[in-house]
Design an enzyme around this catalytic site. Structure first.
Site, mmCIF file in Angstrom:
data_model
loop_
_atom_site.group_PDB
_atom_site.id
_atom_site.type_symbol
_atom_site.label_atom_id
_atom_site.label_comp_id
_atom_site.label_asym_id
_atom_site.label_seq_id
_atom_site.Cartn_x
_atom_site.Cartn_y
_atom_site.Cartn_z
ATOM 1 C CG ASN A 155 -0.794 -0.247 2.474
ATOM 2 O OD1 ASN A 155 -0.282 -1.284 2.854
ATOM 3 N ND2 ASN A 155 -1.098 0.707 3.312
ATOM 4 C CG ASP A 156 -0.039 4.059 2.854
ATOM 5 O OD1 ASP A 156 -0.975 3.567 2.231
ATOM 6 O OD2 ASP A 156 -0.116 4.415 4.041
ATOM 7 N NE ARG A 193 -4.277 5.959 10.268
ATOM 8 C CZ ARG A 193 -5.441 5.795 10.894
ATOM 9 N NH1 ARG A 193 -5.483 5.556 12.183
ATOM 10 N NH2 ARG A 193 -6.578 5.872 10.206
ATOM 11 C CG ASP A 194 -0.010 7.742 8.338
ATOM 12 O OD1 ASP A 194 0.393 6.623 8.706
ATOM 13 O OD2 ASP A 194 -1.173 7.949 7.949
ATOM 14 C CB SER A 231 2.539 5.384 6.396
ATOM 15 O OG SER A 231 2.070 4.448 5.467
HETATM 16 N N1 DQQ Z 1 -2.012 2.985 5.711
HETATM 17 C C1 DQQ Z 1 -2.825 4.141 5.974
HETATM 18 C C2 DQQ Z 1 -1.995 4.921 6.925
HETATM 19 C C3 DQQ Z 1 -1.371 3.871 7.746
HETATM 20 C C4 DQQ Z 1 -1.067 2.813 6.759
HETATM 21 C C5 DQQ Z 1 -3.176 4.871 4.706
HETATM 22 C C6 DQQ Z 1 -1.173 1.414 7.311
HETATM 23 O O1 DQQ Z 1 -2.745 5.826 7.688
HETATM 24 O O2 DQQ Z 1 -0.186 4.275 8.381
HETATM 25 O O3 DQQ Z 1 -3.342 4.025 3.634
HETATM 26 O O4 DQQ Z 1 -0.850 0.461 6.329
#
Ligand code: DQQ
Length: 489
Positions: free
Chosen positions: A48-49, A169-170, A110
């Site tokens: 994913n990200d 998060r992130d 992320s």
């Molecule tokens: N994916 C989300 C984020 C998180 C991550 C966005 C988890 O907020 O950190 O796609 O896989």
């Protein structure tokens, strides 16, 4: 491409073993008609990200959320790849793996990467027993060996009376003067927000306040209940905040707020949707390269069922790099990085395009198409499978509705999300489309302002044909250029 400079005994072996393993895994997908040939995809399993984008000794490093075990989201690892030219990627060993100690058995979510006076440092969200915190991993000059900081976590969600969804998060971190700053995605009173923190060593963080003053936040019209994956940077004489909108558990789409800064607060003046794909382009991350170009990659989500993804054995694609700049109105404009043109092979000729000639091209394609309105209500391009009668995807401009449309209604394998639309902010009677088709991936940028991405799980393979069309009257002659593209593996 040149191998990465690796200066530690024993590591080269590890890297070449990994290269062999990933080559075999990728070969496994070579017959899959939906598997992209020149976009980055994880060697197998889930992606994913994009994370931790950084240019180090001239090489571009891409990390990404990854589940190597199956093509479904699972406690995320950080996959890793490197490129010299933004196009060809070399797989490198997984950088981060979820572990019980110290703080991320639920996954390494992320985050970003910075150069801390010569020490590459990954700053990510560690998840432990449901709590999300900010953690560090320190690397060496190879960017292959990573050690989690033994005192993780380095930051926790502040106690904020209006905090909702437990969202924290992130992290996105940058250096300013003597300090590091961190923005991190959250939710206050049910609305997306980012918290701002400050540190002088990356290890001790002080919470400051929400980046956008809450009174201002309440006036913004986006639909995000949580703002995920923030990016915050200066561009020209403006500041830009990019966030991805989480709404009711759905990862919808990213937006950019363009505005100004006063002290440590950000005041949005204008909002733009960064891609109009329906749950198709998400969690973009930017990198300012050594020449000062601002590059952005996003996660191209799958638009097919979980079962189909598991069966395929792979899921998720990294978009092509898009270059961001400001136009004369202070709005964000986007272009595909020119480096991608190195993949061009034969030109695809379309004689008498206005007469509806059909050309057989195959499904790895770059297209540049200029459409003029004339008297048409709609004009654009039909993509069809010569062998699969009736299967057709239309990409067109609806001149009255001022929209760019991808209609998969005649594509037999797409059951849901048949039509996707992007709305032009400003519009005249000429639209320039720049598109990349890579088997199941379609990315389009129109007039440098509107991006629309989609996934096409069509049955066509090498028999794809193109045909221009207009409805409701003739459009003026279209200018058409296209190339078949080489694969990168
Ligand atoms: N994916 C989300 C984020 C998180 C991550 C966005 C988890 O907020 O950190 O796609 O896989």
């Amino acid at each position: 491409m040149q191998p990465v400079s690796i200066n530690k005994p024993g590591v080269t072996q590890n890297v070449s073993e990994w290269a062999e393993l990933t080559k075999a895994r990728r070969a496994h997908f070579s017959e899959d008609p939906h598997y992209p040939r020149y976009h980055f995809v994880a060697p197998s399993g889930w992606l994913n990200d994009p994370n931790g984008l950084i240019q180090w000794n001239g090489h571009y490093h891409l990390f990404y959320q990854h589940n190597p075990h199956e093509a479904a989201w699972g406690p995320p690892h950080w996959g890793h790849a490197v490129s010299d030219d933004l196009i060809h990627w070399q797989d490198l060993p997984i950088a981060l793996t979820p572990e019980m100690t110290p703080a991320d058995d639920g996954g390494c979510w992320s985050g970003c990467a910075v150069d801390d006076q010569g020490t590459p440092t990954l700053i990510y969200t560690g998840v432990k027993s449901g709590e999300t915190t900010t953690c560090l991993a320190l690397g060496d000059d190879t960017l292959i060996n990573w050690k989690k900081y033994e005192k993780n976590p380095v930051a926790r969600a502040p106690r904020h009376p209006e905090h909702t969804h437990q969202a924290y998060r992130d992290p996105f971190v940058w250096r300013e003067g003597e300090n590091w700053y961190q923005v991190i995605g959250t939710s206050l009173q049910g609305r997306g927000q980012v918290f701002l923190h400050r540190s002088d060593d990356l290890k001790n963080w002080q919470y400051l306040h929400p980046l956008v003053p809450e009174g201002v936040r309440a006036t913004l019209s986006d639909s995000g209940e949580i703002w995920e994956c923030p990016n915050f940077f200066r561009l020209g004489d403006k500041h830009v905040l990019i966030v991805s909108l989480w709404q009711g558990g759905v990862l919808t789409y990213p937006v950019a707020f363009i505005g100004h800064r006063q002290g440590q607060h950000f005041y949005p003046e204008h909002m733009q949707r960064l891609d109009w794909g329906e749950q198709c382009f998400y969690a973009p991350l930017t990198l300012r390269n050594d020449q000062g170009r601002l590059l952005m990659w996003g996660w191209l989500q799958e638009q097919r069922s979980k079962e189909a993804q598991l069966k395929a054995g792979w899921s998720g694609v990294i978009s092509l790099p898009r270059v961001l700049s400001l136009d004369s109105n202070g709005h964000l404009q986007m272009e595909f990085a020119s480096e991608i043109q190195a993949l061009r092979r034969e030109r695809v000729q379309l004689k008498h395009p206005e007469a509806g000639a059909v050309v057989n091209t195959g499904p790895t394609l770059e297209l540049q198409l200029t459409l003029e309105r004339g008297r048409a209500r709609r004009s654009g391009l039909k993509l069809g499978g010569l062998a699969k009668d009736g299967e057709e995807v239309r990409i067109y401009v609806d001149w009255e509705a001022r929209q760019l449309v991808i209609d998969r209604g005649r594509s037999i394998l797409n059951q849901k999300l048949q039509v996707q639309r992007g709305v032009f902010e400003t519009f005249n009677d000429t639209v320039k489309l720049h598109a990349y088709l890579d088997h199941s991936v379609l990315e389009i940028i129109a007039n440098k302002q509107l991006a629309l991405s989609a996934r096409l799980y069509s049955a066509w393979d090498n028999d794809l044909s193109l045909q221009l069309f207009s409805e409701g009257g003739n459009s003026k002659g279209a200018h058409f250029e296209a190339w078949r593209l080489a694969g990168i593996w």
